[in-house]
Write a protein that holds these residues in place. Structure first.
Motif, PDB file in Angstrom:
ATOM      1  N   LEU A  55     -11.979 -69.379 -91.567  1.00 36.99           N
ATOM      2  CA  LEU A  55     -10.906 -69.406 -90.391  1.00 36.99           C
ATOM      3  C   LEU A  55     -11.010 -70.985 -90.028  1.00 36.99           C
ATOM      4  O   LEU A  55      -9.809 -71.360 -89.984  1.00 36.99           O
ATOM      5  CB  LEU A  55     -11.266 -68.436 -89.145  1.00 36.99           C
ATOM      6  N   TRP A  56     -12.043 -71.581 -89.892  1.00 35.09           N
ATOM      7  CA  TRP A  56     -11.924 -72.939 -89.482  1.00 35.09           C
ATOM      8  C   TRP A  56     -11.491 -73.928 -90.590  1.00 35.09           C
ATOM      9  O   TRP A  56     -10.787 -74.800 -90.450  1.00 35.09           O
ATOM     10  CB  TRP A  56     -13.529 -73.340 -89.205  1.00 35.09           C
TER      11      TRP A  56
ATOM     12  N   GLY B 266      -9.754 -72.944 -93.387  1.00 29.28           N
ATOM     13  CA  GLY B 266      -8.601 -72.576 -93.781  1.00 29.28           C
ATOM     14  C   GLY B 266      -7.324 -73.155 -92.959  1.00 29.28           C
ATOM     15  O   GLY B 266      -6.288 -73.648 -93.228  1.00 29.28           O
ATOM     16  N   SER B 267      -7.887 -73.136 -91.497  1.00 28.28           N
ATOM     17  CA  SER B 267      -6.511 -73.888 -90.780  1.00 28.28           C
ATOM     18  C   SER B 267      -6.443 -75.252 -90.948  1.00 28.28           C
ATOM     19  O   SER B 267      -5.368 -75.805 -90.509  1.00 28.28           O
ATOM     20  CB  SER B 267      -7.047 -73.712 -89.129  1.00 28.28           C
ATOM     21  N   ALA B 268      -7.291 -75.928 -91.615  1.00 25.75           N
ATOM     22  CA  ALA B 268      -7.381 -77.471 -91.913  1.00 25.75           C
ATOM     23  C   ALA B 268      -6.543 -77.671 -93.333  1.00 25.75           C
ATOM     24  O   ALA B 268      -5.817 -78.434 -93.703  1.00 25.75           O
ATOM     25  CB  ALA B 268      -8.688 -78.190 -91.871  1.00 25.75           C
TER      26      ALA B 268
ATOM     27  N   GLY C  71      -5.459 -74.780 -95.589  1.00 28.54           N
ATOM     28  CA  GLY C  71      -5.082 -73.613 -96.227  1.00 28.54           C
ATOM     29  C   GLY C  71      -6.055 -72.573 -96.539  1.00 28.54           C
ATOM     30  O   GLY C  71      -7.109 -72.901 -97.075  1.00 28.54           O
ATOM     31  N   PHE C  72      -5.627 -71.351 -96.279  1.00 28.55           N
ATOM     32  CA  PHE C  72      -6.662 -70.294 -96.394  1.00 28.55           C
ATOM     33  C   PHE C  72      -6.613 -69.840 -97.782  1.00 28.55           C
ATOM     34  O   PHE C  72      -7.767 -69.686 -98.204  1.00 28.55           O
ATOM     35  CB  PHE C  72      -6.131 -68.873 -95.732  1.00 28.55           C
TER      36      PHE C  72
ATOM     37  N   GLY D 265     -17.036 -74.310 -88.639  1.00 29.85           N
ATOM     38  CA  GLY D 265     -17.113 -72.844 -88.512  1.00 29.85           C
ATOM     39  C   GLY D 265     -17.906 -72.323 -89.181  1.00 29.85           C
ATOM     40  O   GLY D 265     -18.482 -71.180 -88.685  1.00 29.85           O
TER      41      GLY D 265
END
Length: 195
Positions: free
Chosen positions: A152-153, A155-157, A159-160, A108
């Motif tokens: 975003l990238w 965090g999707s893996a 957790g944010f 990301g």
């Protein structure tokens, strides 16, 4: 026709009169830009609390100097070089190369580099980034693009909350220094070249 103040520095320093010269300038600058990005990815600057590279500084400077299209094209070429397996990114080849590296945790941020170069380049071209405060806002917008897409990238893996804690907060001090430096350089060079 753009006014001189809204024309990216690369076009003012290397004016072209026809499409062939413009293409030569574009290719030469894009190749030079990817070389700068490669070197900036490999340079580790000791900083607290974590070491930093100079990549985001160089991304912003490329966007501001080259303009939106050539800046984004330079970053796209850099990403293509990395996708082809050249060890141009930070931590390569030790942490992998090619597409496997690009879809990893920092993917990301790599996309954010492309967005950041376009954003700051566009703000320069439109004439928004003419004063010290608006240059600072333009640089901040570029960094927001890098961190926004990166978080975003990642965090999707993972957790944010964790991504924010491990991949944003430790880098804030270095990013503030790099943002101040790039703002000062863009402002200083812009004032000298407009004189």
């Amino acid at each position: 026709m753009q006014s001189n103040a809204a024309t990216p520095l690369a076009q003012r320093l290397w004016p072209t009169s026809n499409s062939t010269d413009k293409a030569v300038r574009g290719v030469a600058l894009a190749l030079l830009g990817t070389l700068v990005l490669f070197v900036s990815a490999k340079v580790q600057v000791p900083f607290w609390p974590v070491p930093a590279t100079l990549q985001s500084l160089c991304v912003v400077m490329i966007g501001a100097t080259f303009g939106a299209r050539l800046g984004a094209a330079t970053l796209a070429l850099y990403l293509l070089e990395g996708a082809m397996g050249l060890p141009v990114f930070a931590g390569t080849p030790e942490r992998g190369i090619g597409l496997a590296y690009m879809v990893g945790p920092t993917g990301g941020y790599l996309l954010g580099f492309l967005a950041a170069a376009f954003v700051v380049g566009r703000l320069v071209e439109t004439g928004f980034a003419r004063s010290l405060p608006t240059i600072a806002l333009s640089v901040l917008a570029a960094h927001a693009a890098i961190h926004g897409l990166g978080l975003l990238w990642l965090g999707s893996a993972i957790g944010f909350d964790k991504a924010f804690t491990v991949a944003f907060l430790p880098f804030v001090p270095a990013d503030l220094v790099k943002m101040a430096l790039s703002t000062a350089v863009i402002w200083g060079v812009g004032r000298k070249s407009a004189a």
